[in-house]
Design an enzyme around this catalytic site. Structure first.
Site, PDB file in Angstrom:
ATOM      1  N   CYS A  40      -9.131  10.053   4.829  1.00  7.88           N
ATOM      2  CA  CYS A  40      -7.860  10.441   5.574  1.00  7.88           C
ATOM      3  C   CYS A  40      -7.663  11.941   5.496  1.00  7.88           C
ATOM      4  O   CYS A  40      -7.025  12.532   6.597  1.00  7.88           O
ATOM      5  CB  CYS A  40      -6.483   9.561   5.288  1.00  7.88           C
ATOM      6  SG  CYS A  40      -6.931   8.027   5.493  1.00  7.88           S
ATOM      7  N   HIS A  52      -0.478  13.852   7.356  1.00  4.46           N
ATOM      8  CA  HIS A  52      -1.200  12.594   7.717  1.00  4.46           C
ATOM      9  C   HIS A  52      -0.432  11.465   8.131  1.00  4.46           C
ATOM     10  O   HIS A  52       0.721  11.125   7.316  1.00  4.46           O
ATOM     11  CB  HIS A  52      -2.213  12.223   6.321  1.00  4.46           C
ATOM     12  CG  HIS A  52      -2.886  10.792   6.719  1.00  4.46           C
ATOM     13  ND1 HIS A  52      -3.608  10.867   7.817  1.00  4.46           N
ATOM     14  CD2 HIS A  52      -3.143   9.753   5.851  1.00  4.46           C
ATOM     15  CE1 HIS A  52      -4.044   9.256   7.845  1.00  4.46           C
ATOM     16  NE2 HIS A  52      -3.749   8.971   6.672  1.00  4.46           N
ATOM     17  N   ASN A  59      -2.252   4.413  11.263  1.00  3.19           N
ATOM     18  CA  ASN A  59      -2.909   5.130  10.467  1.00  3.19           C
ATOM     19  C   ASN A  59      -4.328   5.281  11.151  1.00  3.19           C
ATOM     20  O   ASN A  59      -5.041   4.316  11.014  1.00  3.19           O
ATOM     21  CB  ASN A  59      -2.867   4.902   9.291  1.00  3.19           C
ATOM     22  CG  ASN A  59      -3.755   5.575   8.127  1.00  3.19           C
ATOM     23  OD1 ASN A  59      -4.516   6.657   8.827  1.00  3.19           O
ATOM     24  ND2 ASN A  59      -3.427   5.380   6.956  1.00  3.19           N
TER      25      ASN A  59
HETATM   26  N1  ACO Z   1       3.532  -8.874   6.800  1.00  2.00           N
HETATM   27  C1  ACO Z   1       4.446  -9.527   6.195  1.00  2.00           C
HETATM   28  N2  ACO Z   1       4.380  -9.707   4.702  1.00  2.00           N
HETATM   29  C2  ACO Z   1       3.449  -8.987   4.275  1.00  2.00           C
HETATM   30  C3  ACO Z   1       2.602  -8.002   4.661  1.00  2.00           C
HETATM   31  C4  ACO Z   1       2.613  -8.086   6.255  1.00  2.00           C
HETATM   32  N3  ACO Z   1       1.730  -7.444   6.828  1.00  2.00           N
HETATM   33  N4  ACO Z   1       1.645  -7.408   3.927  1.00  2.00           N
HETATM   34  C5  ACO Z   1       2.100  -7.864   2.724  1.00  2.00           C
HETATM   35  N5  ACO Z   1       3.175  -9.044   2.718  1.00  2.00           N
HETATM   36  C6  ACO Z   1       3.796  -9.360   1.710  1.00  2.00           C
HETATM   37  C7  ACO Z   1       3.113  -9.506   0.497  1.00  2.00           C
HETATM   38  O1  ACO Z   1       2.202 -10.844   0.655  1.00  2.00           O
HETATM   39  C8  ACO Z   1       4.173  -9.637  -0.740  1.00  2.00           C
HETATM   40  O2  ACO Z   1       4.720 -10.967  -0.511  1.00  2.00           O
HETATM   41  P1  ACO Z   1       5.318 -11.796  -1.859  1.00  2.00           P
HETATM   42  O3  ACO Z   1       6.352 -10.711  -2.511  1.00  2.00           O
HETATM   43  O4  ACO Z   1       5.733 -13.005  -1.316  1.00  2.00           O
HETATM   44  O5  ACO Z   1       4.074 -11.859  -2.713  1.00  2.00           O
HETATM   45  C9  ACO Z   1       5.394  -8.642   0.015  1.00  2.00           C
HETATM   46  O6  ACO Z   1       4.955  -8.669   1.390  1.00  2.00           O
HETATM   47  C10 ACO Z   1       5.172  -7.618  -0.803  1.00  2.00           C
HETATM   48  O7  ACO Z   1       3.881  -6.998  -0.927  1.00  2.00           O
HETATM   49  P2  ACO Z   1       3.549  -5.680  -1.368  1.00  2.00           P
HETATM   50  O8  ACO Z   1       2.167  -5.233  -1.113  1.00  2.00           O
HETATM   51  O9  ACO Z   1       4.183  -5.525  -2.531  1.00  2.00           O
HETATM   52  O10 ACO Z   1       4.605  -4.833  -0.063  1.00  2.00           O
HETATM   53  P3  ACO Z   1       4.857  -3.442  -0.490  1.00  2.00           P
HETATM   54  O11 ACO Z   1       6.347  -3.057  -0.279  1.00  2.00           O
HETATM   55  O12 ACO Z   1       4.174  -2.333  -1.347  1.00  2.00           O
HETATM   56  O13 ACO Z   1       4.508  -2.490   1.056  1.00  2.00           O
HETATM   57  C11 ACO Z   1       2.846  -0.920   1.934  1.00  2.00           C
HETATM   58  C12 ACO Z   1       3.030  -2.491   1.261  1.00  2.00           C
HETATM   59  C13 ACO Z   1       3.309  -0.941   3.280  1.00  2.00           C
HETATM   60  C14 ACO Z   1       1.252  -1.177   2.351  1.00  2.00           C
HETATM   61  C15 ACO Z   1       3.142  -0.043   1.073  1.00  2.00           C
HETATM   62  O14 ACO Z   1       2.670  -0.287  -0.511  1.00  2.00           O
HETATM   63  C16 ACO Z   1       2.848   1.429   1.516  1.00  2.00           C
HETATM   64  O15 ACO Z   1       3.177   1.802   2.362  1.00  2.00           O
HETATM   65  N6  ACO Z   1       1.922   2.026   0.741  1.00  2.00           N
HETATM   66  C17 ACO Z   1       1.158   3.148   1.208  1.00  2.00           C
HETATM   67  C18 ACO Z   1      -0.080   2.786   1.525  1.00  2.00           C
HETATM   68  C19 ACO Z   1      -0.552   3.566   2.951  1.00  2.00           C
HETATM   69  O16 ACO Z   1       0.201   4.052   3.622  1.00  2.00           O
HETATM   70  N7  ACO Z   1      -1.840   3.253   3.078  1.00  2.00           N
HETATM   71  C20 ACO Z   1      -2.215   3.912   4.238  1.00  2.00           C
HETATM   72  C21 ACO Z   1      -3.886   4.292   3.724  1.00  2.00           C
HETATM   73  S1  ACO Z   1      -3.636   5.455   2.586  1.00  2.00           S
HETATM   74  C22 ACO Z   1      -3.538   6.731   3.291  1.00  2.00           C
HETATM   75  O17 ACO Z   1      -3.888   6.824   4.530  1.00  2.00           O
HETATM   76  C23 ACO Z   1      -3.100   8.099   2.424  1.00  2.00           C
END
Ligand code: ACO
Length: 319
Positions: free
Chosen positions: A113, A246, A276
């Protein structure tokens, strides 16, 4: 001598695919979950058979048209991509062939990215050295091909697209400062840990991510590198007219703007419509804001990338 952007262009394949469309396609998710955590409402997904070089070609034609130059006038082509058409030849060479350019230096950059910020920085150094005069710098991705559509934690986050700029040698100010970094100790928090060997896929061919680790890392380094670039150029962070970080997650973008002391009115946001798009995200957002009239000549623009590797970087430029 500066390296100055003289043309921008971008391309998104097909129609927008909303969060509700993903639910209809069988992903166990909801618009509310995706929008609240990421700010993403829609993304574009390339039609079967369309490749990164196809999307790059459309974006490049638009950038060349704005710059008012023919593809034959380009002497450097750099494509940032993590989803190349083939293992080789490079996507840059395939793009070169499609554009009908012959003889330019052409190669790919792999910094996920951060790829576009890396590629733009490399092109600037070629131009300032005097060896090259007109560069085409592209970020192009079909991330939909490396997503595990059964993994709802990642497949809802990404989209496909391409963005391009023409960078030319100029006596007027252009790129003012750049900063690139990487720390391979963090390779495991975001990766596609597979390859092809002996005609078989070895390892895992899908994107895997520790979302929370990525989130924390991205917020820290985006703020740090923005300050580093501003210091190098002697421009205070609040002197930046437009921040184009980004486009991964609206909460990462908001945290970065806050740490720079910038109002969200001065931040270009396209993650809601594009998702993204990895290396394509920054040039897609730049092109969007140039074409809708927000970005004007003479303004100071901060471009920022962060991604797998881990890699991160920034480019401060006068547009
Ligand atoms: N829809 C519904 N529920 C979901 C989804 C979905 N798409 N994905 C995960 N869940 C659920 C999980 O199963 C979990 O359920 P549980 O509590 O029953 O086990 C719950 O939601 C929480 O899951 P987490 O993975 O802990 O969710 P989190 O609050 O961390 O959010 C996210 C996830 C959005 C990916 C967050 O961590 C984030 O924004 N991280 C940044 C990563 C990013 O932006 N990456 C992009 C690529 S990297 C880059 O470009 C730099």
């Amino acid at each position: 001598m500066f390296a100055r952007i003289t043309g921008v262009g971008s391309y998104l394949p097909g129609q927008p695919v909303s969060n509700d469309d993903l639910v209809l396609r069988g992903v166990d998710t909801s618009d509310e979950w995706i929008a609240t955590r990421t700010g993403i409402r829609a993304r574009h997904l390339a039609e079967s058979g369309r490749t990164s070089s196809d999307l790059a070609l459309e974006a490049s034609r638009r950038a060349l048209s704005m710059a008012g130059i023919d593809a034959s006038g380009i002497d450097l082509i750099i494509v940032a991509t993590s989803t190349p058409d083939f293992i080789f030849p490079s996507t840059a060479c395939l793009l070169q062939g499609k554009l009908g350019n012959r003889g330019a230096t052409a190669f790919d950059v792999q910094a996920v990215c951060s790829g576009f910020v890396y590629a733009l920085t490399i092109a600037e150094k070629f131009i300032r050295s005097g060896s090259h005069h007109r560069a085409l710098v592209v970020g192009a991705e079909v991330f939909s091909r490396i997503l595990d559509w059964r993994d709802r934690g990642t497949c809802v986050l990404f989209g496909d697209g391409a963005g391009a700029v023409v960078l030319e040698a100029d006596e007027r100010p252009g790129i003012l400062a750049t900063a690139l970094h990487a720390d391979g100790a963090h390779h495991g928090i975001l990766s596609v840990p597979g390859n092809v060997c002996g005609g078989q896929v070895t390892g895992d061919p899908f994107l895997r991510m520790d979302g929370q680790a990525v989130f924390k890392f991205a917020v820290r380094v985006l703020a740090e590198v923005a300050h580093e670039c501003c210091d190098a150029a002697g421009v205070p962070p609040t002197g930046v007219d437009w921040l184009i970080p980004h486009q991964a997650n609206i909460r990462i973008i908001e945290a970065t703007a806050r740490k720079m002391g910038l109002e969200m009115e001065r931040v270009i946001v396209t993650v809601d419509r594009h998702g993204n798009t990895s290396a394509a995200s920054v040039p897609l957002a730049l092109d969007t804001a140039v074409r809708d009239g927000r970005i004007q000549r003479g303004q100071k623009i901060m471009l920022e990338g962060v991604g797998g590797g881990f890699t991160w970087g920034a480019v401060l430029l006068e547009f």
